[in-house]
Design a protein around this motif. Structure first.
Motif, PDB file in Angstrom:
ATOM      1  N   LEU A  19     102.958  -7.875  40.647  1.00 35.03           N
ATOM      2  CA  LEU A  19     103.026  -6.415  40.777  1.00 35.03           C
ATOM      3  C   LEU A  19     101.767  -5.849  41.427  1.00 35.03           C
ATOM      4  O   LEU A  19     101.816  -4.788  42.051  1.00 35.03           O
ATOM      5  CB  LEU A  19     103.222  -5.778  39.402  1.00 35.03           C
ATOM      6  CG  LEU A  19     104.619  -5.898  38.782  1.00 35.03           C
ATOM      7  CD1 LEU A  19     104.605  -5.420  37.335  1.00 35.03           C
ATOM      8  CD2 LEU A  19     105.638  -5.121  39.613  1.00 35.03           C
ATOM      9  N   LEU A  23     103.135  -3.292  44.250  1.00 38.58           N
ATOM     10  CA  LEU A  23     103.030  -1.837  44.135  1.00 38.58           C
ATOM     11  C   LEU A  23     102.459  -1.185  45.402  1.00 38.58           C
ATOM     12  O   LEU A  23     103.084  -0.279  45.960  1.00 38.58           O
ATOM     13  CB  LEU A  23     102.201  -1.473  42.898  1.00 38.58           C
ATOM     14  CG  LEU A  23     102.881  -1.712  41.549  1.00 38.58           C
ATOM     15  CD1 LEU A  23     101.911  -1.444  40.410  1.00 38.58           C
ATOM     16  CD2 LEU A  23     104.123  -0.823  41.419  1.00 38.58           C
ATOM     17  N   MET A  49     100.085   4.178  43.628  1.00 37.33           N
ATOM     18  CA  MET A  49     100.362   2.752  43.803  1.00 37.33           C
ATOM     19  C   MET A  49      99.089   1.923  43.676  1.00 37.33           C
ATOM     20  O   MET A  49      99.083   0.841  43.078  1.00 37.33           O
ATOM     21  CB  MET A  49     101.011   2.502  45.160  1.00 37.33           C
ATOM     22  CG  MET A  49     102.407   3.088  45.322  1.00 37.33           C
ATOM     23  SD  MET A  49     103.639   2.348  44.197  1.00 37.33           S
ATOM     24  CE  MET A  49     103.721   3.612  42.928  1.00 37.33           C
ATOM     25  N   GLY A  52      98.090   1.956  40.025  1.00 36.77           N
ATOM     26  CA  GLY A  52      98.990   1.082  39.278  1.00 36.77           C
ATOM     27  C   GLY A  52      98.597  -0.382  39.420  1.00 36.77           C
ATOM     28  O   GLY A  52      98.609  -1.148  38.445  1.00 36.77           O
ATOM     29  N   SER A  53      98.229  -0.766  40.630  1.00 37.66           N
ATOM     30  CA  SER A  53      97.772  -2.135  40.863  1.00 37.66           C
ATOM     31  C   SER A  53      96.489  -2.419  40.084  1.00 37.66           C
ATOM     32  O   SER A  53      96.308  -3.511  39.529  1.00 37.66           O
ATOM     33  CB  SER A  53      97.545  -2.340  42.363  1.00 37.66           C
ATOM     34  OG  SER A  53      97.201  -3.666  42.655  1.00 37.66           O
ATOM     35  N   THR A 104      91.145  -3.321  43.858  1.00 42.49           N
ATOM     36  CA  THR A 104      91.965  -2.227  43.348  1.00 42.49           C
ATOM     37  C   THR A 104      91.118  -1.104  42.758  1.00 42.49           C
ATOM     38  O   THR A 104      91.474   0.070  42.876  1.00 42.49           O
ATOM     39  CB  THR A 104      92.944  -2.749  42.276  1.00 42.49           C
ATOM     40  OG1 THR A 104      92.203  -3.394  41.226  1.00 42.49           O
ATOM     41  CG2 THR A 104      93.912  -3.750  42.880  1.00 42.49           C
ATOM     42  N   ASN A 132      97.416   1.537  51.712  1.00 44.76           N
ATOM     43  CA  ASN A 132      98.188   0.729  50.769  1.00 44.76           C
ATOM     44  C   ASN A 132      98.483  -0.652  51.336  1.00 44.76           C
ATOM     45  O   ASN A 132      98.388  -1.663  50.628  1.00 44.76           O
ATOM     46  CB  ASN A 132      99.506   1.435  50.423  1.00 44.76           C
ATOM     47  CG  ASN A 132      99.396   2.390  49.255  1.00 44.76           C
ATOM     48  OD1 ASN A 132     100.398   2.842  48.722  1.00 44.76           O
ATOM     49  ND2 ASN A 132      98.184   2.717  48.852  1.00 44.76           N
TER      50      ASN A 132
END
Length: 639
Positions: A19, A23, A49, A52-53, A104, A132
């Motif tokens: 993920l 993401l 995103m 989230g990562s 990240t 991203n």
């Protein structure tokens, strides 16, 4: 202590670590495919995103900490990729998760900062899509469990950097810089590709777990693989690393890459692209440790680059290019550490992580200054900005103190660790690294004094002001990391012990010796560099137009004539080779084909004249032919 064995894992957060890549990749796909319909909220999706990562990376990190050291190398199988060669899988171990947290974490702060910085750009949604994509590609690079998957991420990083450096493609300089970065990196990529081919030919695998220290050294001892082949693999891997990390001789693209938006520069220099080469060398430690010659070349390239980058930084008036020179130099320190083997790996990675914070801090600080100064990048047209941009100035100065190795800040612990370790291996390389630290003190102080202190040299239309909180909050968080991370990682060898399951542990753990001769000499040279910069750019008046300078100044301003050298050695001979090939093609191959066609065409044209359309002509031709046939028959009959 050798690296631990890889254990296959399918559950928990580590089992869902894909993920981290999925993401930001999903965010890029939605923003690119959604088009203008996503303009109003695209930047928010991009930030979500990335965050989230980061959350997944933190959760995986916590899960790794809860495992015994011998089980901290977890493999996550995804699917069969190339049967018999490589499966697509992830390797979650202390090395990869350290990079994932940096990519990240710092990457998300850069995303947040970009909301304010790119607020007036009508293509902001596309910009966040590319950010991203950049994060996703870099995560695949560091999380892959084999060289083929790593290479896919490696190329993805190259593509994303091309798109972001040339984001403002209406500027010819930006388009040219993007092409230059892409082409120069192809040279390094070719080296990496040949190294991967050679690995598979010699060992029958490209998986990290199958190419351990025991495997490589055992193949040499058994005679299955020669020492020369291992050295060649190491040198080819280094060529790939030099391309991505802008090390000599493939450094020429880095300063031109400043044509992209400033958050791109921060992402490239702090959390993604230029750190990839250091990761590759450390991850490939089995080959370098078995090839002392290749290992020595790594350290020589690192020292040469750290000096070259520092010298370039001394003469740049463009604030972003000055920081780019410093990135070259600091990555050189990391390469030096990575070339020292297991005892240097932890210092290299610690400096990489600390550098990620203070370099992102300073690049984003430079962007804040540009944002306030109508995109002006010439430091000779700054001066006195501390009074109107206190948050930007204070956070930038913290990053500056960290990078020059001010006591108790991050760079003090990480860079000095590399220098001291280098001293134990090679005195010449160690003392050259000390000299580089002194030059760093000069050119970074020059940047701070020219930008934030002294008399105001602003243009009349400039009205500098502090940036909005969406830009300053990331600066504050990055400055905190610049202060505390170095001591946390280095004291008590915390990072070295944490990385041990991934890269091994030296037989004797190094200590931190702040009062050693190299350490005190480094501090003295840094102080001398700061003092010299103060007398020249702090106490003295800075002219708005750069003076001509000496030969050395010109040498540094022109990036040590790197572009001129590339043109002389590669571009111009390439042009002549192309002209010769075109001439041979036009006059040789095309000449033969065209000559044959012309001959057939000419013959056909002449024969066509026989066809007159008159019956009497055809009758005469028939009569003549018949006479020839009769004459031939009579002649044959009389023989």
């Amino acid at each position: 202590m050798e690296p631990a064995e890889i254990i296959q894992h399918s559950g928990g957060v580590i089992g869902a670590s894909w993920l981290m890549i999925a993401l930001p990749l999903l965010g890029a796909a939605v923003l690119l495919l959604g088009g203008r319909r996503t303009d109003r909220w695209g930047h928010l999706l991009g930030v979500a995103m990335s965050l989230g990562s980061f959350v997944v990376a933190v959760a995986a990190f916590v899960e790794i900490l809860g495992l015994p050291e011998a089980q901290r190398r977890q493999g996550v199988a995804l699917y069969q990729f190339i049967p018999g060669i490589a499966d697509m899988g992830l390797l979650i171990d202390p090395l990869s998760i350290s990079f994932a947290l940096l990519i990240t974490g710092v990457g998300s702060l850069i995303h947040i900062y970009s909301i304010g910085y790119m607020s007036h750009d009508h293509d902001r949604r596309r910009f966040f899509a590319y950010l991203n994509l950049f994060v996703a590609a870099m995560l695949l690079l560091v999380l892959a469990d084999n060289y083929v998957a790593l290479f896919i991420g490696w190329e993805g990083v190259g593509l994303a950097s091309y798109l972001l450096i040339g984001f403002w493609q209406f500027k010819p300089s930006a388009a040219a810089a993007a092409k230059k970065a892409f082409i120069v990196n192809r040279v390094g990529d070719f080296g990496l590709l040949i190294a991967i081919f050679t690995m598979f030919t010699m060992f029958g695998t490209v998986a990290f777990g199958d190419l351990s220290n025991q495997t490589v050294s055992g193949a040499i001892q058994s005679g299955d693989v020669s020492q020369g082949t291992i050295t060649a693999i190491g040198l080819l891997l280094l060529l790939g690393a030099c391309g991505k990390s802008a090390q000599l001789p493939l450094q020429s693209w880095l300063l031109d890459a400043m044509e992209g938006p400033t958050p791109v520069s921060a992402l490239i220099h702090a959390a993604t692209m230029v750190t990839a080469g250091v990761y590759l060398v450390v991850r490939s430690g089995a080959f370098f440790e078995a090839a002392p010659t290749a290992q020595l070349v790594v350290t020589i390239v690192g020292v040469a680059t750290l000096l070259a980058g520092a010298i370039i930084g001394c003469a740049k008036d463009d604030i972003k290019k000055g920081l780019a020179g410093s990135t070259m130099s600091q990555i050189g320190y990391m390469m030096l550490g990575a070339g020292l083997g297991p005892v240097g790996y932890a210092f290299a990675i610690a400096h990489l992580i600390g550098h990620g914070f203070f370099k992102a801090n300073m690049f984003l600080g430079a962007g804040s200054v540009m944002h306030a100064m109508n995109d002006e990048v010439d430091m000779r047209k700054y001066g006195g900005l501390f009074s109107v941009m206190k948050v930007t100035a204070a956070t930038f100065i913290i990053g500056y103190l960290a990078i020059i190795g001010f006591p108790l800040l991050s760079g003090y612990f990480t860079k000095d660790g590399i220098i001291e370790t280098a001293m134990h291996h090679n005195q010449i390389l160690g003392w050259l690294a000390v000299v580089g630290a002194g030059i760093t003190g000069f050119y970074m102080s020059r940047m701070v004094f020219m930008t934030f202190f002294g008399k105001k040299r602003w243009a009349e239309e400039a009205h500098p002001h502090e940036s909005p909180s969406v830009m300053t909050v990331p600066l504050i968080l990055l400055s905190i990391g610049s202060i505390v991370l170095g001591a946390f990682m280095i004291l008590d060898n915390r990072l070295m012990r944490f990385l041990a399951p991934a890269v091994g542990l030296p037989e004797q753990l190094p200590g931190f010796h702040p009062f050693s001769v190299p350490g005190l000499t480094t501090l003295a040279l840094v102080a001398a560099g700061v003092a010299l910069a103060w007398f020249r750019y702090g106490a003295a008046e800075v002219p708005r137009i750069a003076p001509r300078g000496s030969f050395l100044t010109t040498f540094a301003r022109r990036d040590l004539y790197g572009d001129a050298l590339n043109e002389a050695l590669f571009m111009r001979p390439g042009q002549w080779l192309t002209r010769i090939a075109v001439f041979f093609d036009n006059r040789g191959i095309d000449g033969l084909v065209n000559g044959l066609a012309a001959g057939i065409g000419g013959t056909s044209g002449r024969l066509r004249r026989i066809q007159t359309g008159y019956v009497r002509s055809y009758a005469l031709s028939i009569l003549f032919g018949a006479a020839v046939v009769v004459g031939a028959l009579l002649y044959v009959g009389n023989m």
